[in-house]
Design an enzyme around this catalytic site. Structure first.
Site, PDB file in Angstrom:
ATOM      1  N   ASP A   1       0.874  -1.168   0.000  1.00 32.43           N
ATOM      2  CA  ASP A   1       0.000   0.000   0.000  1.00 32.43           C
ATOM      3  C   ASP A   1       0.914   1.220   0.000  1.00 32.43           C
ATOM      4  O   ASP A   1       1.479   1.598   1.035  1.00 32.43           O
ATOM      5  CB  ASP A   1      -0.916   0.024   1.228  1.00 32.43           C
ATOM      6  CG  ASP A   1      -1.992   1.103   1.109  1.00 32.43           C
ATOM      7  OD1 ASP A   1      -1.693   2.159   0.529  1.00 32.43           O
ATOM      8  OD2 ASP A   1      -3.119   0.889   1.591  1.00 32.43           O
ATOM      9  N   ALA A   2       1.064   1.813  -1.171  1.00 27.15           N
ATOM     10  CA  ALA A   2       2.029   2.900  -1.352  1.00 27.15           C
ATOM     11  C   ALA A   2       1.559   4.230  -0.779  1.00 27.15           C
ATOM     12  O   ALA A   2       2.248   5.238  -0.932  1.00 27.15           O
ATOM     13  CB  ALA A   2       2.362   3.057  -2.840  1.00 27.15           C
TER      14      ALA A   2
ATOM     15  N   TYR B   1     -12.799  11.686 -16.101  1.00 26.55           N
ATOM     16  CA  TYR B   1     -11.575  11.344 -15.371  1.00 26.55           C
ATOM     17  C   TYR B   1     -11.377  12.438 -14.326  1.00 26.55           C
ATOM     18  O   TYR B   1     -10.576  13.346 -14.487  1.00 26.55           O
ATOM     19  CB  TYR B   1     -10.391  11.284 -16.340  1.00 26.55           C
ATOM     20  CG  TYR B   1      -9.144  10.628 -15.770  1.00 26.55           C
ATOM     21  CD1 TYR B   1      -9.080   9.256 -15.593  1.00 26.55           C
ATOM     22  CD2 TYR B   1      -8.024  11.385 -15.445  1.00 26.55           C
ATOM     23  CE1 TYR B   1      -7.939   8.649 -15.100  1.00 26.55           C
ATOM     24  CE2 TYR B   1      -6.866  10.780 -14.955  1.00 26.55           C
ATOM     25  CZ  TYR B   1      -6.833   9.417 -14.782  1.00 26.55           C
ATOM     26  OH  TYR B   1      -5.698   8.808 -14.300  1.00 26.55           O
TER      27      TYR B   1
ATOM     28  N   LYS C   1      -1.951  13.197 -12.121  1.00 25.21           N
ATOM     29  CA  LYS C   1      -1.089  12.798 -13.243  1.00 25.21           C
ATOM     30  C   LYS C   1      -0.171  13.944 -13.667  1.00 25.21           C
ATOM     31  O   LYS C   1       0.988  13.713 -14.047  1.00 25.21           O
ATOM     32  CB  LYS C   1      -1.942  12.329 -14.418  1.00 25.21           C
ATOM     33  CG  LYS C   1      -2.621  10.989 -14.180  1.00 25.21           C
ATOM     34  CD  LYS C   1      -1.616   9.883 -13.903  1.00 25.21           C
ATOM     35  CE  LYS C   1      -2.278   8.527 -13.763  1.00 25.21           C
ATOM     36  NZ  LYS C   1      -1.317   7.441 -13.429  1.00 25.21           N
TER      37      LYS C   1
ATOM     38  N   SER D   1      -8.850  -1.777 -18.427  1.00 27.12           N
ATOM     39  CA  SER D   1      -8.454  -2.647 -17.314  1.00 27.12           C
ATOM     40  C   SER D   1      -9.610  -2.733 -16.323  1.00 27.12           C
ATOM     41  O   SER D   1     -10.606  -2.005 -16.435  1.00 27.12           O
ATOM     42  CB  SER D   1      -7.218  -2.083 -16.617  1.00 27.12           C
ATOM     43  OG  SER D   1      -7.515  -0.823 -16.037  1.00 27.12           O
ATOM     44  N   ARG D   2      -9.467  -3.588 -15.337  1.00 32.66           N
ATOM     45  CA  ARG D   2     -10.520  -3.726 -14.329  1.00 32.66           C
ATOM     46  C   ARG D   2     -10.743  -2.393 -13.610  1.00 32.66           C
ATOM     47  O   ARG D   2     -11.883  -1.992 -13.367  1.00 32.66           O
ATOM     48  CB  ARG D   2     -10.159  -4.813 -13.318  1.00 32.66           C
ATOM     49  CG  ARG D   2     -11.273  -5.105 -12.312  1.00 32.66           C
ATOM     50  CD  ARG D   2     -10.830  -6.082 -11.266  1.00 32.66           C
ATOM     51  NE  ARG D   2      -9.801  -5.520 -10.412  1.00 32.66           N
ATOM     52  CZ  ARG D   2      -9.289  -6.133  -9.346  1.00 32.66           C
ATOM     53  NH1 ARG D   2      -9.691  -7.350  -9.043  1.00 32.66           N
ATOM     54  NH2 ARG D   2      -8.362  -5.555  -8.605  1.00 32.66           N
TER      55      ARG D   2
ATOM     56  N   TYR E   1      -1.006   9.618 -17.886  1.00 34.35           N
ATOM     57  CA  TYR E   1      -2.182   9.615 -18.763  1.00 34.35           C
ATOM     58  C   TYR E   1      -2.369  11.015 -19.331  1.00 34.35           C
ATOM     59  O   TYR E   1      -2.027  12.004 -18.682  1.00 34.35           O
ATOM     60  CB  TYR E   1      -3.414   9.173 -17.965  1.00 34.35           C
ATOM     61  CG  TYR E   1      -4.688   9.043 -18.772  1.00 34.35           C
ATOM     62  CD1 TYR E   1      -4.705   8.335 -19.969  1.00 34.35           C
ATOM     63  CD2 TYR E   1      -5.874   9.624 -18.330  1.00 34.35           C
ATOM     64  CE1 TYR E   1      -5.870   8.208 -20.699  1.00 34.35           C
ATOM     65  CE2 TYR E   1      -7.047   9.497 -19.058  1.00 34.35           C
ATOM     66  CZ  TYR E   1      -7.036   8.791 -20.242  1.00 34.35           C
ATOM     67  OH  TYR E   1      -8.196   8.665 -20.969  1.00 34.35           O
TER      68      TYR E   1
END
Length: 269
Positions: free
Chosen positions: A114-115, A223, A231, A263-264, A213
């Site tokens: 967990d960063a 987003y 980002k 992606s998920r 991104y």
């Protein structure tokens, strides 16, 4: 860095993402040599933080590095780690682990990561005792670094393939201060934390690569939640980290914008 950067470019640009992932799923053979990028990572160790299934960039990067001969270490977010480990044990990813050689990708070890927590002392008690964390330990950034050092000594490459914005579906105008700061912590500051702590166990000439991104530069409706800001911060921090870590540790730091991927995590937006 040239080797790893070329390898990542091969993963995301050699063919369309759709074709690349479809061929990976069907077990079709892809020749690294035919891509025009013969890459040898024999004897190299890669740590990829942010892998929890076979649908994201992190998995594709791990697979490409394994195909080039690297030892693969993964870091997985604690809440989804049991599900990921169960999938590995039950053979859920068997087809997705097939390499161009016909062999299976070998994942040497999966670490809980967990960063958003730099050290064990910074993990709130309510988190440590929560249902999703209480069965795990050693998931802060420094603890993962210490475990890797004890297990393997050093690494050569580190890939930051993680991000999280709890309010990503909200417009920026509707984003709370807490949601904004959490997005920045998990998606941008996490790179700073990982570079500062992994760099001392990286071999000279090693490289760090993160994934950004285009929302950092352009308005991408949907987003939200401060992720576009995160980002942008990630890209700015990358330049400074490249300057500082390059001089202090002899490593390189870069980020690539690989484009949108279903992606998920992305499908949850």
């Amino acid at each position: 860095m040239r080797q790893l950067f070329a390898l990542l470019l091969w993963v995301v640009t050699n063919e369309s993402l759709r074709t690349q992932f479809q061929t990976a799923r069907t077990g079709a053979r892809i020749s690294m040599m035919s891509s025009g990028l013969p890459i040898d990572l024999q004897g190299k160790t890669v740590f990829i933080g942010g892998v929890a299934d076979s649908s994201g960039y992190g998995w594709a990067i791990a697979k490409a590095c394994a195909a080039a001969g690297a030892k693969i270490l993964l870091g997985t977010w604690p809440p989804v780690l049991p599900m990921f480990q169960m999938g590995l044990e039950r053979g859920q990813f068997v087809e997705d682990m097939k390499l161009p050689s016909g062999e299976d990708m070998v994942i040497s070890k999966v670490y809980p990561l967990d960063a958003t927590f730099d050290t064990k002392e910074l993990v709130p008690e309510e988190v440590a005792k929560s249902k999703r964390y209480r069965q795990l330990s050693g998931y802060s950034v420094q603890e993962v670094v210490d475990q890797i050092q004890a297990d393997y000594g050093t690494i050569d490459y580190m890939v930051h393939s993680l991000a999280n914005g709890p309010e990503v579906t909200k417009a920026l105008l509707d984003t709370s201060r807490d949601g904004y700061l959490k997005a920045s912590s998990a998606s941008a500051y996490s790179l700073i934390s990982m570079v500062s702590r992994f760099a001392p166990i990286m071999n000279p000439g090693g490289s760090v690569v993160s994934l950004t991104y285009m929302a950092s530069e352009k308005v991408i409706p949907g987003y939200g939640g401060g992720m576009s800001s995160a980002k942008a911060a990630l890209e700015s921090d990358t330049r400074v980290l490249a300057f500082e870590a390059g001089r202090k540790y002899g490593i390189r730091v870069n980020t690539i914008s690989a484009g949108p991927l279903a992606s998920r995590a992305a499908k949850a937006i």
